[in-house]
Write an enzyme that holds these catalytic residues in place. Structure first.
Site, PDB file in Angstrom:
ATOM      1  N   HIS A  14     -10.490  -5.034   9.829  1.00  0.00           N
ATOM      2  CA  HIS A  14     -11.122  -4.931   8.513  1.00  0.00           C
ATOM      3  C   HIS A  14     -12.376  -4.073   8.578  1.00  0.00           C
ATOM      4  CE1 HIS A  14      -8.470  -8.227   7.431  1.00  0.00           C
ATOM      5  NE2 HIS A  14      -8.839  -8.132   6.179  1.00  0.00           N
TER       6      HIS A  14
ATOM      7  N   GLU B 222       0.819  -1.221   0.000  1.00  0.00           N
ATOM      8  CA  GLU B 222       0.000   0.000   0.000  1.00  0.00           C
ATOM      9  C   GLU B 222       0.848   1.265   0.000  1.00  0.00           C
ATOM     10  OE1 GLU B 222      -0.629  -2.553   1.864  1.00  0.00           O
ATOM     11  OE2 GLU B 222      -2.627  -3.213   1.256  1.00  0.00           O
TER      12      GLU B 222
END
Lengths: 323, 305, 339
Positions: free
Chosen positions: A128, A59
């Site tokens: 998440h 990322e």
């Protein structure tokens, strides 16, 4: 007017965007998350193969790559996928992309869109289920967009791509199957334009993203008790449309803010502060927030359900401000 | 290994019956790595996992009843239902934590190794991760620090050829992650991860070195997951021939054959092991299903110490 | 050795190196007198790398640099007076005072953004390279960073992406820790990086990498020219580690001019304080370059001294300009943060 599912409208938008501007590249591609309909994404991949990249799990690397590419003339949409993963690329988003235009004295534009799915998804657990938009709102230099309907997702995604500023496109997996009207040849929706999703006269309920849908359901339920709920959706946090909100606040005098970011320093907190500063005299009762509780998101379904802005909490808040 | 296999198959069945929700990543086909590695560890050694870590926890000695209950989100689970499948914590067995963030526990393992070094009792830290983690920044930072500070950490890479839905080759030009260990001067090896004895041999050496204060090691096990990335993943990206090839290399079947060949085990004994595993798992599953859900108010407990 | 370029170009290199040297030295008294605040980092001792390397680029190539950026900007042709004004936070600065030393941006010279975060620019460089490849405009990106940047996870992530997607980027690592503790024994580069040599890192990703002497302008020029050629031909990224020796004035957190530079030092260092004499005698790339110019009869000592005098005057003018430049109005703070 035709009715589309949210994911269809989103996809139509992506197709139109890719067709209209060669500079748009997609980096990573979970725009439909794990939806059963996600195979439609393959159509896009086939058509625009050389403008769609599948990066490794990096990322930091690919958020930076997208930012740099935006500086050099492309208009990338980078998909961070699960909102929590923005924390892996955080330095590039908040320290580089957000600052570049300002600290260069206006010389360097960064027309990048960071796309992510936020919030409680059903068993996502603590890592998440993040809703990073409140933290991002506290970091100047980023536009922040939260669609809540098929029409909105299409119109706002187009504006996000057309914007010369770094934009965070905050989506929600629970919205993907929602149906709604989407006009043919619709126009892009400008930022800084809140939307009154349901007219009402007794109480103003301000909410974002998936919570808009929940509030609309609550409003429908309460209409049976002759409580008239006005649901106002800011649609963008940056830029923020105070005028529409205040018109509604002036009309009803009673405010409930419903948002999925955690309560402390959350989106609801900032909206509440702005309303209190701008329209204290309009309020007939103290305003109420319904946000996710200040705990790391637990896994077990009853626990996850407990901490979110549940329907019963929203109803209770509405009743409270109406007393 | 049979215990892990039986456990994973049961969890899969419960998931299909919707008695378990959320994201589930099963390690069927990778049992030799878990079992072989952990068989060389002490209870007071630290083990860290990733999102596919039920097997690691079981191999380390976690109580499968509490594990099953946790995956099922029940109040009797290891984390009182708060963690779920990807966030298992079984401190009593020395399984410190798993994670939903790829590579997320690698820096944590460094810390445990650092503490272990300070403790001076010869403890080691082991961290399991997949080939997808090799492209993550923290992976490299951790290799560097482990090498510089000679930390007793063993990096165990389960290279199953796929990071989520794409093959490793789509993520990097580097074919073997052990190559990165070499950059940072960490002794490394790449081994057939479906051969239990080879796994043990590789780990034994790494553990011995680490315990002796000689610093970190990197072991890359070549293996394969026989299921999709997550339960529900049709895994269309994988060639059926590839799947068949790996099924033929099933670690449990191979080891069993080897034992039989050496006449170290009889068919009857094998059946007995399977039965016992299934029995234990059934009881664990029953325990989990019968356990209560956590109460809503529990969310406020244990947020801070 | 000298770069294989025309005499005119050699003299231009000389001038640029003087500009960098005297610009950097002029900052120290300004800072110490309180004319500007905040941290700043000088490029003294690395001029041969910057000037020789950047001369190999096209005018529309992209460059990313770090906190040690003045040398790169000046090597590329930035105006000393506008750079200095920016460092002083004045409205005539390149960024209108919004960036300061660390963040000077000159898009016309290819500097779109500078990050003060170690390794912050490395992923960005892969981005402009990606864009250039996608737009097929032939531009390459040079990513300039120091040895410390390789410790950050962002660096291997970017190297991986660059090699995987064959991006047109030149990773130019200026390792100014040539005599860092441990190197003499062939052990680690430093106490903070286990990989040694540093080129092992890019090589793991199959990115061609080499180490060169950053003090030798000829080597730098030849190596970078070749690397740039390869990248422009579409062969993917290249990595070059240019080694220099850290300037004694940068030893502490705050730069200090232990010895003001003068071209005569190229032949006589007897007047230099003893503890730094060796550096000026054999590790100063500017002085090495001057000596080589004279030895090769490309310039006389007098010509060089004359060039230096002109540069010093230019820098003095830049200082006057910058100091006289007004501060931006406070209200400017809330302008221009969105396009």
């Amino acid at each position: 007017m035709r009715e589309l599912a949210y994911y269809q409208a989103k996809f139509e938008a992506l197709h139109e965007i890719m067709a209209a501007d060669e500079r748009v590249h997609l980096i990573n591609g979970t725009f439909l998350s794990l939806s059963p309909h996600r195979h439609v994404y393959q159509e896009l991949v086939k058509k625009y193969r050389d403008r769609i990249m599948s990066p490794p799990i990096s990322e930091l690397g690919f958020c930076g790559l997208a930012t740099g590419a935006a500086m050099a003339g492309l208009r990338p949409i980078v998909d961070i996928s699960t909102g929590s993963f923005i924390f892996e690329g955080w330095p590039q988003v908040v320290n580089e992309a957000a600052n570049a235009f300002s600290m260069s004295g206006g010389q360097t534009r960064v027309p990048v869109v960071f796309h992510l799915f936020h919030g409680l998804r059903g068993g996502g657990a603590a890592q998440h289920s993040a809703s990073p938009q409140a933290m991002l709102w506290n970091n100047p230099g980023l536009e922040i967009v939260l669609p809540s309907s098929p029409r909105d997702v299409k119109g706002l995604l187009k504006t996000a791509v057309a914007s010369d500023n770094p934009t965070i496109f905050v989506d929600h997996v629970q919205l993907l199957e929602v149906k709604g009207e989407v006009p043919e040849n619709d126009a892009p929706i400008p930022f800084g334009a809140a939307d009154v999703k349901r007219q009402g006269s007794d109480v103003t309920v301000i909410s974002t993203s998936y919570m808009v849908q929940r509030c609309l359901q609550v409003a429908e339920k309460l209409s049976a008790e002759r409580i008239s709920v006005e649901v106002v959706d800011p649609r963008t946090l940056v830029p923020f449309d105070m005028a529409t909100l205040m018109t509604s606040v002036a009309k009803t005098g009673r405010v409930v803010i419903v948002d999925e970011t955690h309560q402390s320093c959350g989106v609801a907190a900032e909206i509440a502060a702005r309303i209190a500063e701008a329209g204290f005299d309009k309020l007939k009762a103290p305003l109420r927030r319904v946000a996710t509780l200040d705990v790391p998101v637990p896994y077990s379904p009853p626990l996850e359900e407990y901490i979110g802005p549940r329907e019963d909490r929203i109803i209770e808040a509405i009743r409270t401000v109406l007393r | 290994m049979w215990l892990i296999r039986a456990f994973e198959e049961k969890v899969s069945a419960l998931y299909a019956a919707r008695q378990i929700v959320g994201l589930l990543h099963l390690g069927i086909g990778q049992e030799a790595v878990a079992a072989g590695t952990c068989s060389l560890l002490r209870t007071d050694d630290y083990v860290f996992g990733g999102h596919r870590s039920h097997g690691h926890a079981i191999a380390k000695g976690a109580d499968i009843k509490r594990l099953m209950a946790e995956i099922a989100g029940r109040a009797t689970g290891y984390c009182a239902g708060k963690g779920g499948s990807m966030h298992i914590v079984a401190m009593d067995a020395g399984f410190v934590t798993a994670t939903g963030v790829v590579g997320g526990t690698i820096p944590l393992a460094l810390g445990a190794a650092f503490a272990a070094k300070e403790n001076g009792k010869g403890q080691v830290a082991v961290v399991f991760f997949g080939d997808g983690a090799g492209q993550a920044g923290p992976f490299h930072e951790s290799l560097n620090i482990a090498s510089l500070w000679r930390l007793p950490v063993i990096f165990v890479c389960e290279n199953n050829g796929y990071a989520e839905f794409t093959p490793l080759s789509a993520h990097t030009l580097v074919e073997r992650l052990a190559r990165h260990a070499q950059t940072y001067k960490i002794p490394s090896s790449t081994v057939d991860g479906n051969d239990l004895l080879k796994v043990r041999d590789a780990m034994a050496e790494a553990v011995r070195r680490a315990r002796a204060g000689k610093g970190p090691a990197f072991v890359e096990f070549l293996t394969h997951r026989l299921r999709g990335h997550y339960e529900g993943d049709p895994a269309k990206y994988r060639e059926l021939s590839q799947l068949a090839e790996w099924k033929a290399k099933d670690p449990i079947a191979r080891f069993t054959r080897e034992l039989k060949r050496k006449k170290a085990i009889s068919d009857k004994e094998v059946e007995a092991i399977k039965d016992e595993a299934r029995d234990l798992v059934e009881r664990a599953a029953q325990f989990a299903i019968d356990s209560p859900w956590p109460a809503g108010e529990e969310v406020d407990s244990q947020v801070t110490a | 050795m000298l770069p294989k370029v025309s005499r005119e170009t050699l003299l231009d290199f000389c001038r640029r190196m003087f500009v960098i040297r005297h610009f950097e030295e002029s900052l120290v008294p300004l800072h110490d007198k309180g004319v500007f605040g905040g941290h700043y980092h000088l490029y003294v001792g690395q001029e041969a790398t910057g000037v020789s390397a950047l001369s190999c680029l096209r005018s529309d190539d992209y460059l990313f640099t770090t906190h040690r950026n003045h040398g790169h900007l000046l090597a590329r042709g930035a105006q000393p007076k506008r750079l200095l004004a920016e460092i002083l936070g004045r409205s005539d600065g390149y960024n209108k005072g919004k960036g300061g030393s660390f963040h000077t941006v000159v898009p016309d010279l290819g500097f779109l953004h500078t990050s003060a975060v170690v390794a912050g620019i490395i992923p960005l460089a892969t981005g402009t390279a990606y864009a250039a490849k996608a737009l097929n405009n032939g531009r390459i990106t040079v990513c300039l960073f120091g040895d410390g940047a390789l410790e950050e996870g962002a660096a291997p992530e970017a190297l991986n992406l660059a090699s995987l997607w064959k991006l047109p980027v030149l990773f130019l690592c200026e390792n100014n820790g040539k005599y860092g503790a441990g190197r003499a024994t062939g052990a680690a580069q430093s106490s903070t990086m286990a990989a040694f040599p540093l080129t092992d890192l890019p090589k793991a990703y199959k990115v061609p990498a080499q180490q060169i002497d950053g003090l030798d302008s000829g080597t730098v020029h030849a190596t970078i020219s070749e690397a740039v050629e390869k990248i422009r031909r579409g062969e993917g990224p290249q990595f070059i580690e240019a080694q220099t020796v850290r300037w004694p004035g940068s030893e502490t957190n705050w730069p200090s001019v232990v010895q003001p530079t003068d071209s005569s030092l190229a032949w006589d260092v007897s007047g230099v304080p003893e503890k730094v004499r060796e550096w000026y005698r054999s590790c100063d790339p500017l002085l090495i370059f001057i000596r080589e110019l004279v030895d090769a009869r490309q310039a006389t000592m007098e010509e060089i001294a004359a060039t230096e005098k002109k540069v010093k005057a230019e820098i003095a003018d830049a200082v006057s300009f910058a100091v006289a430049s007004p501060y931006p109005r406070p209200q400017e703070a809330t302008n221009d943060y969105f396009a």
